[in-house]
Design a protein around this motif. Sequence first.
Motif, PDB file in Angstrom:
ATOM      1  N   VAL A 145      65.962  23.317   6.128  1.00 54.33           N
ATOM      2  CA  VAL A 145      65.562  22.650   7.380  1.00 54.33           C
ATOM      3  C   VAL A 145      64.048  22.403   7.360  1.00 54.33           C
ATOM      4  O   VAL A 145      63.572  21.315   7.727  1.00 54.33           O
ATOM      5  CB  VAL A 145      65.966  23.495   8.616  1.00 54.33           C
ATOM      6  CG1 VAL A 145      65.397  22.905   9.905  1.00 54.33           C
ATOM      7  CG2 VAL A 145      67.486  23.594   8.717  1.00 54.33           C
ATOM      8  N   ALA A 146      63.281  23.412   6.893  1.00 60.77           N
ATOM      9  CA  ALA A 146      61.822  23.263   6.834  1.00 60.77           C
ATOM     10  C   ALA A 146      61.452  22.111   5.890  1.00 60.77           C
ATOM     11  O   ALA A 146      60.578  21.293   6.210  1.00 60.77           O
ATOM     12  CB  ALA A 146      61.178  24.567   6.371  1.00 60.77           C
ATOM     13  N   ALA A 147      62.142  22.024   4.744  1.00 63.47           N
ATOM     14  CA  ALA A 147      61.846  20.960   3.772  1.00 63.47           C
ATOM     15  C   ALA A 147      62.136  19.585   4.377  1.00 63.47           C
ATOM     16  O   ALA A 147      61.371  18.633   4.164  1.00 63.47           O
ATOM     17  CB  ALA A 147      62.670  21.174   2.503  1.00 63.47           C
ATOM     18  N   ALA A 148      63.215  19.475   5.145  1.00 61.77           N
ATOM     19  CA  ALA A 148      63.565  18.183   5.764  1.00 61.77           C
ATOM     20  C   ALA A 148      62.499  17.782   6.788  1.00 61.77           C
ATOM     21  O   ALA A 148      62.137  16.604   6.885  1.00 61.77           O
ATOM     22  CB  ALA A 148      64.940  18.282   6.428  1.00 61.77           C
ATOM     23  N   ILE A 149      61.984  18.758   7.533  1.00 66.27           N
ATOM     24  CA  ILE A 149      60.919  18.463   8.509  1.00 66.27           C
ATOM     25  C   ILE A 149      59.660  18.006   7.772  1.00 66.27           C
ATOM     26  O   ILE A 149      59.016  17.031   8.150  1.00 66.27           O
ATOM     27  CB  ILE A 149      60.638  19.702   9.408  1.00 66.27           C
ATOM     28  CG1 ILE A 149      61.810  19.916  10.380  1.00 66.27           C
ATOM     29  CG2 ILE A 149      59.319  19.549  10.173  1.00 66.27           C
ATOM     30  CD1 ILE A 149      61.731  21.182  11.217  1.00 66.27           C
ATOM     31  N   LYS A 150      59.346  18.713   6.663  1.00 70.84           N
ATOM     32  CA  LYS A 150      58.141  18.358   5.892  1.00 70.84           C
ATOM     33  C   LYS A 150      58.278  16.958   5.286  1.00 70.84           C
ATOM     34  O   LYS A 150      57.312  16.208   5.231  1.00 70.84           O
ATOM     35  CB  LYS A 150      57.898  19.388   4.785  1.00 70.84           C
ATOM     36  CG  LYS A 150      57.268  20.669   5.328  1.00 70.84           C
ATOM     37  CD  LYS A 150      56.707  21.489   4.203  1.00 70.84           C
ATOM     38  CE  LYS A 150      57.403  22.807   4.133  1.00 70.84           C
ATOM     39  NZ  LYS A 150      57.130  23.642   3.021  1.00 70.84           N
ATOM     40  N   ALA A 151      59.500  16.637   4.846  1.00 70.23           N
ATOM     41  CA  ALA A 151      59.734  15.317   4.246  1.00 70.23           C
ATOM     42  C   ALA A 151      59.451  14.192   5.241  1.00 70.23           C
ATOM     43  O   ALA A 151      59.122  13.075   4.858  1.00 70.23           O
ATOM     44  CB  ALA A 151      61.168  15.224   3.734  1.00 70.23           C
ATOM     45  N   LYS A 152      59.569  14.525   6.545  1.00 65.61           N
ATOM     46  CA  LYS A 152      59.284  13.501   7.578  1.00 65.61           C
ATOM     47  C   LYS A 152      57.830  13.562   8.036  1.00 65.61           C
ATOM     48  O   LYS A 152      57.465  12.987   9.066  1.00 65.61           O
ATOM     49  CB  LYS A 152      60.202  13.743   8.786  1.00 65.61           C
ATOM     50  CG  LYS A 152      61.635  13.317   8.557  1.00 65.61           C
ATOM     51  CD  LYS A 152      62.388  13.403   9.881  1.00 65.61           C
ATOM     52  CE  LYS A 152      63.865  13.175   9.698  1.00 65.61           C
ATOM     53  NZ  LYS A 152      64.644  13.763  10.806  1.00 65.61           N
ATOM     54  N   GLY A 153      57.020  14.369   7.327  1.00 61.35           N
ATOM     55  CA  GLY A 153      55.595  14.440   7.666  1.00 61.35           C
ATOM     56  C   GLY A 153      55.241  15.571   8.616  1.00 61.35           C
ATOM     57  O   GLY A 153      54.099  15.681   9.066  1.00 61.35           O
ATOM     58  N   GLY A 154      56.225  16.436   8.943  1.00 60.32           N
ATOM     59  CA  GLY A 154      55.962  17.550   9.863  1.00 60.32           C
ATOM     60  C   GLY A 154      55.494  18.799   9.130  1.00 60.32           C
ATOM     61  O   GLY A 154      55.402  18.826   7.893  1.00 60.32           O
ATOM     62  N   LEU A 155      55.197  19.833   9.909  1.00 59.08           N
ATOM     63  CA  LEU A 155      54.745  21.104   9.339  1.00 59.08           C
ATOM     64  C   LEU A 155      55.774  22.172   9.674  1.00 59.08           C
ATOM     65  O   LEU A 155      56.077  22.414  10.844  1.00 59.08           O
ATOM     66  CB  LEU A 155      53.389  21.494   9.949  1.00 59.08           C
ATOM     67  CG  LEU A 155      52.232  20.533   9.636  1.00 59.08           C
ATOM     68  CD1 LEU A 155      51.030  20.848  10.514  1.00 59.08           C
ATOM     69  CD2 LEU A 155      51.850  20.632   8.158  1.00 59.08           C
ATOM     70  N   ALA A 156      56.346  22.820   8.634  1.00 59.47           N
ATOM     71  CA  ALA A 156      57.380  23.823   8.881  1.00 59.47           C
ATOM     72  C   ALA A 156      57.479  24.788   7.710  1.00 59.47           C
ATOM     73  O   ALA A 156      57.117  24.446   6.577  1.00 59.47           O
ATOM     74  CB  ALA A 156      58.725  23.137   9.100  1.00 59.47           C
ATOM     75  N   GLU A 157      57.947  25.992   8.014  1.00 57.18           N
ATOM     76  CA  GLU A 157      58.207  26.987   6.967  1.00 57.18           C
ATOM     77  C   GLU A 157      59.504  27.708   7.308  1.00 57.18           C
ATOM     78  O   GLU A 157      59.775  27.954   8.489  1.00 57.18           O
ATOM     79  CB  GLU A 157      57.095  28.034   6.961  1.00 57.18           C
ATOM     80  CG  GLU A 157      55.960  27.718   6.028  1.00 57.18           C
ATOM     81  CD  GLU A 157      54.791  28.616   6.333  1.00 57.18           C
ATOM     82  OE1 GLU A 157      54.888  29.824   6.052  1.00 57.18           O
ATOM     83  OE2 GLU A 157      53.816  28.100   6.899  1.00 57.18           O
ATOM     84  N   GLY A 158      60.261  28.077   6.288  1.00 56.25           N
ATOM     85  CA  GLY A 158      61.533  28.753   6.524  1.00 56.25           C
ATOM     86  C   GLY A 158      61.454  30.252   6.254  1.00 56.25           C
ATOM     87  O   GLY A 158      60.804  30.686   5.303  1.00 56.25           O
ATOM     88  N   PHE A 159      62.085  31.041   7.097  1.00 53.80           N
ATOM     89  CA  PHE A 159      62.126  32.496   6.929  1.00 53.80           C
ATOM     90  C   PHE A 159      63.558  32.991   7.092  1.00 53.80           C
ATOM     91  O   PHE A 159      64.256  32.577   8.020  1.00 53.80           O
ATOM     92  CB  PHE A 159      61.243  33.193   7.971  1.00 53.80           C
ATOM     93  CG  PHE A 159      59.786  32.869   7.827  1.00 53.80           C
ATOM     94  CD1 PHE A 159      58.965  33.669   7.046  1.00 53.80           C
ATOM     95  CD2 PHE A 159      59.254  31.743   8.427  1.00 53.80           C
ATOM     96  CE1 PHE A 159      57.615  33.360   6.889  1.00 53.80           C
ATOM     97  CE2 PHE A 159      57.914  31.417   8.284  1.00 53.80           C
ATOM     98  CZ  PHE A 159      57.095  32.239   7.503  1.00 53.80           C
ATOM     99  N   GLY A 160      63.976  33.885   6.207  1.00 51.48           N
ATOM    100  CA  GLY A 160      65.295  34.497   6.329  1.00 51.48           C
ATOM    101  C   GLY A 160      65.167  35.814   7.070  1.00 51.48           C
ATOM    102  O   GLY A 160      64.394  36.681   6.669  1.00 51.48           O
ATOM    103  N   CYS A 161      65.884  35.960   8.167  1.00 52.52           N
ATOM    104  CA  CYS A 161      65.777  37.209   8.935  1.00 52.52           C
ATOM    105  C   CYS A 161      66.990  37.361   9.838  1.00 52.52           C
ATOM    106  O   CYS A 161      67.310  36.452  10.611  1.00 52.52           O
ATOM    107  CB  CYS A 161      64.504  37.184   9.777  1.00 52.52           C
ATOM    108  SG  CYS A 161      64.328  38.599  10.886  1.00 52.52           S
ATOM    109  N   ASP A 162      67.659  38.503   9.719  1.00 52.67           N
ATOM    110  CA  ASP A 162      68.733  38.827  10.661  1.00 52.67           C
ATOM    111  C   ASP A 162      68.064  39.500  11.851  1.00 52.67           C
ATOM    112  O   ASP A 162      67.519  40.605  11.728  1.00 52.67           O
ATOM    113  CB  ASP A 162      69.734  39.770   9.982  1.00 52.67           C
ATOM    114  CG  ASP A 162      70.896  40.116  10.898  1.00 52.67           C
ATOM    115  OD1 ASP A 162      70.745  39.983  12.135  1.00 52.67           O
ATOM    116  OD2 ASP A 162      71.943  40.534  10.381  1.00 52.67           O
ATOM    117  N   ILE A 163      68.114  38.836  12.998  1.00 50.88           N
ATOM    118  CA  ILE A 163      67.352  39.337  14.158  1.00 50.88           C
ATOM    119  C   ILE A 163      67.930  40.629  14.752  1.00 50.88           C
ATOM    120  O   ILE A 163      67.317  41.225  15.621  1.00 50.88           O
ATOM    121  CB  ILE A 163      67.194  38.271  15.271  1.00 50.88           C
ATOM    122  CG1 ILE A 163      68.559  37.800  15.785  1.00 50.88           C
ATOM    123  CG2 ILE A 163      66.348  37.105  14.785  1.00 50.88           C
ATOM    124  CD1 ILE A 163      68.481  37.071  17.115  1.00 50.88           C
TER     125      ILE A 163
END
Length: 246
Positions: free
Chosen positions: A45-63
Amino acid sequence: MPYKNQVVLVTGSTRGIGKAVAEAFAGQGATVMIMGRDLAAAQKVAAAIKAKGGLAEGFGCDITDFQKTQETVNKILDIHKRIDILVNNAGITRDNLLLRIDENDWDEVIKVNLKGVFNVTKAVAKPMVKAHRGKIISIASVIGITGNAGQANYAASKAGIIGFSKSLARELASRNITANVVAPGYIQTDMTDQLPDTVKQKVLERIPLNRLGSASEVAAVCLFLGSTAADYITGQTIVVDGGLVM
Ligand code: NAI
């Protein structure tokens, strides 16, 4: 770009409403932290946002994991030094009538929907208190207001979120932190796709606007609550349901 330089953390943002919320904030310039149980899905999801020019990072976490949640939030703070807006979105259903529901289905829903919200909010509130600013937005449900046969666990968890947020609103107001709830009705996502057609038809009959909502319509309210336009709003629950509950 009203959210430029703002760091927004959205839990459960690998799909559905959370993903739409993350995309909406990213579209307005925010740096978005995508948090999901599955790291690969969050990174996608973060990569797709970045591909559109946005800023995002993905984190794996069971809350539901208190320690892991704290570590993940610390990781974000190490990199970005701040979290301006938290959207508590991750949630699950395990529907059954009270007499049929088993202990696991009760525990699991409370653990993700309520304790998960506590875990993330506790970790994020500390830097917000230090910064003397922040906005906490939690996604509950109209079911937390009305109750629903077959959803006692879910209704209890979502009503719990409303009480939790009102308490935060009182506790954190002096630190310039607001806490509000968005309570969607029936929104077109994987969660509602599981409903049988007969149930969907019955639901539609009760919705004055006569359609399910979209994830982007929930995201729009989050964008408002996260903005300076909502600086004087705290402790509120905003229902987004096409008129189902009024
Ligand atoms: P969904 O099932 O499509 O997505 C839920 C997200 O939460 C997923 O990304 C999932 O990975 C994540 N998640 C679940 N357990 C987790 C855990 N232990 N740790 C981290 N992440 C976890 O759900 P949907 O429909 O997008 O719903 C999002 C929120 O909106 C939920 O809190 C739900 O209760 C609420 N809601 C949804 C409505 C609807 O009609 N879809 C109506 C009212 C409320």
